[in-house]
Write a protein that holds these residues in place. Sequence first.
Motif, PDB file in Angstrom:
ATOM      1  N   PRO B 276     -87.710  55.917 -59.224  1.00 36.79           N
ATOM      2  CA  PRO B 276     -86.821  56.243 -60.348  1.00 36.79           C
ATOM      3  C   PRO B 276     -87.442  55.919 -61.703  1.00 36.79           C
ATOM      4  CG  PRO B 276     -86.174  54.171 -59.344  1.00 36.79           C
ATOM      5  CD  PRO B 276     -87.284  54.713 -58.495  1.00 36.79           C
ATOM      6  N   ASN B 277     -86.841  56.530 -62.731  1.00 37.43           N
ATOM      7  CA  ASN B 277     -87.175  56.107 -64.094  1.00 37.43           C
ATOM      8  C   ASN B 277     -86.587  54.717 -64.289  1.00 37.43           C
ATOM      9  OD1 ASN B 277     -88.272  58.604 -64.463  1.00 37.43           O
ATOM     10  ND2 ASN B 277     -86.493  59.442 -65.543  1.00 37.43           N
ATOM     11  N   GLN B 278     -87.376  53.845 -64.868  1.00 39.16           N
ATOM     12  CA  GLN B 278     -86.902  52.470 -65.014  1.00 39.16           C
ATOM     13  C   GLN B 278     -87.235  51.907 -66.378  1.00 39.16           C
ATOM     14  OE1 GLN B 278     -88.975  50.509 -61.760  1.00 39.16           O
ATOM     15  NE2 GLN B 278     -87.113  50.526 -60.524  1.00 39.16           N
ATOM     16  N   VAL B 298     -85.615  34.650 -68.173  1.00 34.55           N
ATOM     17  CA  VAL B 298     -84.518  35.567 -67.865  1.00 34.55           C
ATOM     18  C   VAL B 298     -85.144  36.945 -67.776  1.00 34.55           C
ATOM     19  CG1 VAL B 298     -82.309  36.481 -68.667  1.00 34.55           C
ATOM     20  CG2 VAL B 298     -82.924  34.126 -69.158  1.00 34.55           C
ATOM     21  N   ALA B 299     -84.818  37.705 -66.723  1.00 33.07           N
ATOM     22  CA  ALA B 299     -85.438  39.019 -66.554  1.00 33.07           C
ATOM     23  C   ALA B 299     -84.419  40.025 -66.050  1.00 33.07           C
ATOM     24  CB  ALA B 299     -86.604  38.931 -65.571  1.00 33.07           C
ATOM     25  N   GLN B 300     -84.653  41.286 -66.390  1.00 43.11           N
ATOM     26  CA  GLN B 300     -83.728  42.333 -65.991  1.00 43.11           C
ATOM     27  C   GLN B 300     -84.493  43.626 -65.714  1.00 43.11           C
ATOM     28  OE1 GLN B 300     -80.757  43.515 -68.984  1.00 43.11           O
ATOM     29  NE2 GLN B 300     -79.223  43.296 -67.357  1.00 43.11           N
ATOM     30  N   LEU B 301     -84.150  44.265 -64.591  1.00 41.28           N
ATOM     31  CA  LEU B 301     -84.700  45.580 -64.256  1.00 41.28           C
ATOM     32  C   LEU B 301     -83.534  46.561 -64.246  1.00 41.28           C
ATOM     33  CD1 LEU B 301     -86.996  47.427 -63.173  1.00 41.28           C
ATOM     34  CD2 LEU B 301     -86.352  46.688 -60.874  1.00 41.28           C
ATOM     35  N   LEU B 302     -83.668  47.661 -64.984  1.00 44.07           N
ATOM     36  CA  LEU B 302     -82.577  48.626 -65.118  1.00 44.07           C
ATOM     37  C   LEU B 302     -83.048  50.022 -64.776  1.00 44.07           C
ATOM     38  CD1 LEU B 302     -81.266  47.417 -68.589  1.00 44.07           C
ATOM     39  CD2 LEU B 302     -80.011  47.225 -66.420  1.00 44.07           C
ATOM     40  N   ASP B 303     -82.102  50.836 -64.254  1.00 43.79           N
ATOM     41  CA  ASP B 303     -82.389  52.239 -64.023  1.00 43.79           C
ATOM     42  C   ASP B 303     -82.274  52.939 -65.370  1.00 43.79           C
ATOM     43  OD1 ASP B 303     -82.959  54.151 -61.911  1.00 43.79           O
ATOM     44  OD2 ASP B 303     -81.105  55.108 -62.549  1.00 43.79           O
ATOM     45  N   ASN B 308     -80.826  62.095 -66.017  1.00 45.30           N
ATOM     46  CA  ASN B 308     -80.175  62.384 -64.743  1.00 45.30           C
ATOM     47  C   ASN B 308     -81.180  62.496 -63.598  1.00 45.30           C
ATOM     48  OD1 ASN B 308     -77.455  62.455 -65.569  1.00 45.30           O
ATOM     49  ND2 ASN B 308     -77.806  64.463 -66.511  1.00 45.30           N
ATOM     50  N   ASP B 309     -82.070  61.546 -63.507  1.00 44.73           N
ATOM     51  CA  ASP B 309     -83.089  61.653 -62.470  1.00 44.73           C
ATOM     52  C   ASP B 309     -82.472  61.359 -61.110  1.00 44.73           C
ATOM     53  OD1 ASP B 309     -84.292  58.688 -61.538  1.00 44.73           O
ATOM     54  OD2 ASP B 309     -83.117  58.713 -63.382  1.00 44.73           O
ATOM     55  N   PRO B 310     -83.010  61.975 -60.068  1.00 47.28           N
ATOM     56  CA  PRO B 310     -82.447  61.823 -58.733  1.00 47.28           C
ATOM     57  C   PRO B 310     -82.879  60.542 -58.034  1.00 47.28           C
ATOM     58  CG  PRO B 310     -84.316  63.314 -58.648  1.00 47.28           C
ATOM     59  CD  PRO B 310     -84.158  62.916 -60.079  1.00 47.28           C
ATOM     60  N   GLY B 311     -83.828  59.794 -58.615  1.00 42.17           N
ATOM     61  CA  GLY B 311     -84.380  58.604 -57.953  1.00 42.17           C
ATOM     62  C   GLY B 311     -83.308  57.575 -57.626  1.00 42.17           C
TER      63      GLY B 311
END
Lengths: 140, 368
Positions: B276-278, B298-303, B308-311
């Motif tokens: 996915p796009n991240q 402190v860390a964060q990973l987000l979509d 509107n990517d399908p990942g």
Amino acid sequence: MNNTFRTLIAFTALFSSSVMAELAVIVDPSVKLDTITAEQLQRLYLHKAERYPNGVELRPIDQKSGSKRQREFADKVLGKSPTELSKYWSRRMFSGKGHPPRQYGGDAEVIQEVTATPGTIGYVDIEAVDDSVKVLLQVP
Amino acid sequence: MNKRLYMAAAAVLLLSRAGSLFAIDNIEFNGFLTVGATRSDSSIDSQNGNITDDIGFDQDSRVGIQVSADINSRMSITAQLLGTNREDDNFDASFDWGYVSYAVSEDFDVRGGKIKFPTFLVSDYIEVGYAYPWIRPPSEVYTSNPITAISGVDVLFRARLGVTDLLVQPYFGTANDQDALVPQEVLPALGLAPGTVKYENFDAKNMAGINIALSGDIGALRAGYLQTEVSASGFGVKDDDVSFWSVGANLDWNNIIAYSEYFQRDIDGQANAFFPNQKGWYATLGYRIDRFLPHITVAQLLDDNSNNDPGVALEQDSVTLGLRYELGTGAALKFEAQRVEPKSGTRGLLMEPTNDINIYSIAVDVIF
């Protein structure tokens, strides 16, 4: 009493000179440079941009890490503790951005290398300086 | 018995006296080593299978040897051999990178070969645990680009800007036979059971990027961009565009240590169905007290679903408390406790969705 006092003075002198040794930054007399500033020296030893003073290519050499001279030089000229210096070089070296200067064991070896390979710059105790080398900077 | 002891003592003395392992004329050997153990409090493993509820050594343990030699006053070669247990249970050693460097001038180097390139602040020495505060750099950011080295060329251009030093580093090359961790969600399509750890080959070509860094006595700022085209026959992916940009800064001022980075990754076409796009970020703050460096991250990973990517989205937050202790010069002991919370019903960087897990780690980093 007198003797004790004299011994005390001698001891104090010895002690203070061993703690407050003055360093001399040396090159071979053939090197076309007569002085160097502490800042130029720092850039040269840390392998930074525009590190050659007045464009004169110099190869810095170090004394053994952990030695009294090396600690003094790192503290007074490079402004880094032994731990900071080792982290600095671990970042530079293992990412392929330069190597720490090669180390030599003691003043005599530094003087020998400086005169054997002109273009080499090193530092020794000022007491160890002889006519075979040129002093560019004294570090009190 | 006694004789063996003497010999061992002599060998240790000899090694400890040598600044590096050897110094034979122009060839130098230097090395780094990390021994690390991890354990979590959950039956759900990390997605690479290396962090589990049993004590494990695979995630962080590794050893590296760097060999460098001056060919002449302008040319040198450097290579790094790396051994890890990361991708399977067998110890695997290979050349992580190696190149020829040519100094055009004092401030201008050209390098060719297999080059470790800097997607992030500590990317080009990521294997050298001694060089940074954490046991492992925040995975929300650092696992987002599985490509760490290219076959190609780069240019290092340095300049002095006032009290700072500027580095401009463009690079170009390819990265073939890279390993990408197959997402759990894709396993059924490959006929594999959930929980399987599977790596698939992929190729990246026409990789072009640039790294710009400004560093001074109290820290550094950097920004980077890269684009490439990826192909993976196992996924039916052919020449899909990937782009990546990142910014970061670190500070080392009056015993205050701080690091922070942000990235955004965009993937097109079929590849986007799997990856996915991240976007993600982290911030680390520490305060050095003599030999101790306590720190918090402190860390964060987000979509990044702006297109509107399908990942399949993978989101997580984490908080890490760490302590680094200097074991003299050239060695450090580290402890970390990390709380990971997958978000938005996703599994984050774990095997499957859960509320949260705690990961405890200990490591010793050495350079020699």
